[in-house]
Design an enzyme around this catalytic site. Sequence first.
Site, mmCIF file in Angstrom:
data_model
loop_
_atom_site.group_PDB
_atom_site.id
_atom_site.type_symbol
_atom_site.label_atom_id
_atom_site.label_comp_id
_atom_site.label_asym_id
_atom_site.label_seq_id
_atom_site.Cartn_x
_atom_site.Cartn_y
_atom_site.Cartn_z
ATOM 1 N N LYS A 55 0.824 -1.218 0.000
ATOM 2 C CA LYS A 55 0.000 0.000 0.000
ATOM 3 C C LYS A 55 0.856 1.266 0.000
ATOM 4 O O LYS A 55 0.398 2.328 -0.395
ATOM 5 C CB LYS A 55 -0.975 -0.023 1.160
ATOM 6 C CG LYS A 55 -2.032 -1.101 0.950
ATOM 7 C CD LYS A 55 -3.179 -1.021 1.910
ATOM 8 C CE LYS A 55 -4.263 -2.017 1.541
ATOM 9 N NZ LYS A 55 -3.842 -3.436 1.707
HETATM 10 C C1 LIG Z 1 -4.451 -4.527 1.087
HETATM 11 C C2 LIG Z 1 -3.676 -5.786 1.028
HETATM 12 C C3 LIG Z 1 -4.005 -6.827 0.133
HETATM 13 C C4 LIG Z 1 -5.220 -6.755 -0.786
HETATM 14 O O1 LIG Z 1 -5.084 -5.806 -1.804
HETATM 15 P P1 LIG Z 1 -6.361 -5.269 -2.614
HETATM 16 O O2 LIG Z 1 -5.866 -4.183 -3.480
HETATM 17 O O3 LIG Z 1 -7.331 -4.786 -1.553
HETATM 18 O O4 LIG Z 1 -6.928 -6.416 -3.379
HETATM 19 C C5 LIG Z 1 -3.189 -7.947 0.095
HETATM 20 N N1 LIG Z 1 -2.117 -8.058 0.910
HETATM 21 C C6 LIG Z 1 -1.780 -7.090 1.786
HETATM 22 C C7 LIG Z 1 -0.598 -7.302 2.672
HETATM 23 C C8 LIG Z 1 -2.531 -5.921 1.881
HETATM 24 O O5 LIG Z 1 -2.175 -4.964 2.762
#
Ligand SMILES: *Cc1c(COP(=O)(O)O)cnc(C)c1O
Length: 462
Positions: free
Chosen positions: A113
């Site tokens: 993120k």
């Molecule tokens: C947010 C997240 C996901 C999922 O990603 P999306 O874009 O919501 O599908 C997977 N793994 C981790 C570690 C995350 O923080």
Amino acid sequence: MMQYISTRGSAPTLTFDEAMLTGLARDGGLYVPAEIPTMTAEDIAALAGLPYEEVAFRVMRPYLGTSFTDDEFRGIIERAYAGFGHDARAPLKQLAPGHFLCELFHGPTLAFKDFAMQLIGQLFEFELKRRDSRVTIVGATSGDTGSAAIEAFRGLDAVDVFILFPHGRVSEVQRRQMTAPSEDNVHALALDGHFDDCQARVKDMFNDFEFRDGVKLAGVNSINWARVLAQVVYYFTSAVALGAPHRKVSFTVPTGNFGDIFAGYIAKRMGLPIDRLVVATNQNDILHRCLSTSEYMVDGVIPSISPSMDIQVSSNFERALFDAYGRDGTAVAQLMDELKAGGFKVSQGALQALRENFDSGRCSEEETLATITRTLKHSAELLCPHSAVGVHVAEAHMGSSPMVTLATAHPAKFPDAVEKATGVRPGLPPRMADLYERSERVTRVENDLLAIETLIKDRIHL
Ligand SMILES: *Cc1c(COP(=O)(O)O)cnc(C)c1O
């Protein structure tokens, strides 16, 4: 002229900076580009060997229209990724013949993120200063999003950021990442309740128009188009490193809100030769069930060891549905109405369109742990539980193209599950080894809208 339209067809058309600052469209829909820019095979071949930042500039630039000049945007990208702990930003590692891991956890909070949030922080700061304006960002988190948002906005002049997290229900690393920053525009709020309560209070604040306008509320949740866009870049760097545009490459993506994998779909629409895009879910497998049976039925979250993928409603899936329904906003609005009553069935034509682009698979809790154990033994790689879900599903989808699994978090962010599977307790990277010693700053709040709104009004620097 680059324009953004809503997936529900009735909100005003916006420019890039407007769509970024607005987040959710007024008709409840999500903004998408009216047209997807494309890159030729020559453009893609020319990305080989370039620094991540330069690829980011070339891939994202066409989406910005006139919102930023080239120099402004280059500066924003430089600042966004300067705090990463790896010069490649999104390095590839080989796991097995034909199977690669794209490590997306070298950012300041050790999860993917950061790629989107760091960029959006710099974009907001630049645009708000230009407008001589400020905003109050409020978000709810079960862990990763909140820490990434705080890390991206801390110390910026034009923004106050308030993150609500469920008291006692996030991991220690996640909590400390939210409570350690000392900048006074950062406000970590521990709410007495569950994640759903946090999310409900944030929604209430956005629906309280007097409050919303008074504090200039803004959101940076995963539906923000600028976040999706930032994630398109590493599909290009990975595929080009493995031979694109001359060779097709497949991706498997640990999926929750469908933001990360949707970025892969955008890369494909732009001309990147992607073979398969595989949606990997944990036991909360609503997306896998939908792609397998056409029925999208909500039936409650079962907490898992890959908590950032524990979802009921996958918000960005709406963008994929919009395209699968031939960009018919009225059809999407109707599906979303049905969703409020529990679920919907995707039409035959739309399901076929989705399956042309997406495969899917599911990984149980036992399989997640077994994959962490096995991957350490066979590839000397310590996976976080989310990345392990991806690796497990990828192994079932190997074909003639190289497969890249996105590694979405650092194992040290989820040390209990990793230790359980391997006996090894993963340590934090040296650059953040002092996290456990830093003092924490947090405000306990009741699950009460008025109390939270009052606290925010008192704290902001408007
Ligand atoms: C947010 C997240 C996901 C999922 O990603 P999306 O874009 O919501 O599908 C997977 N793994 C981790 C570690 C995350 O923080």
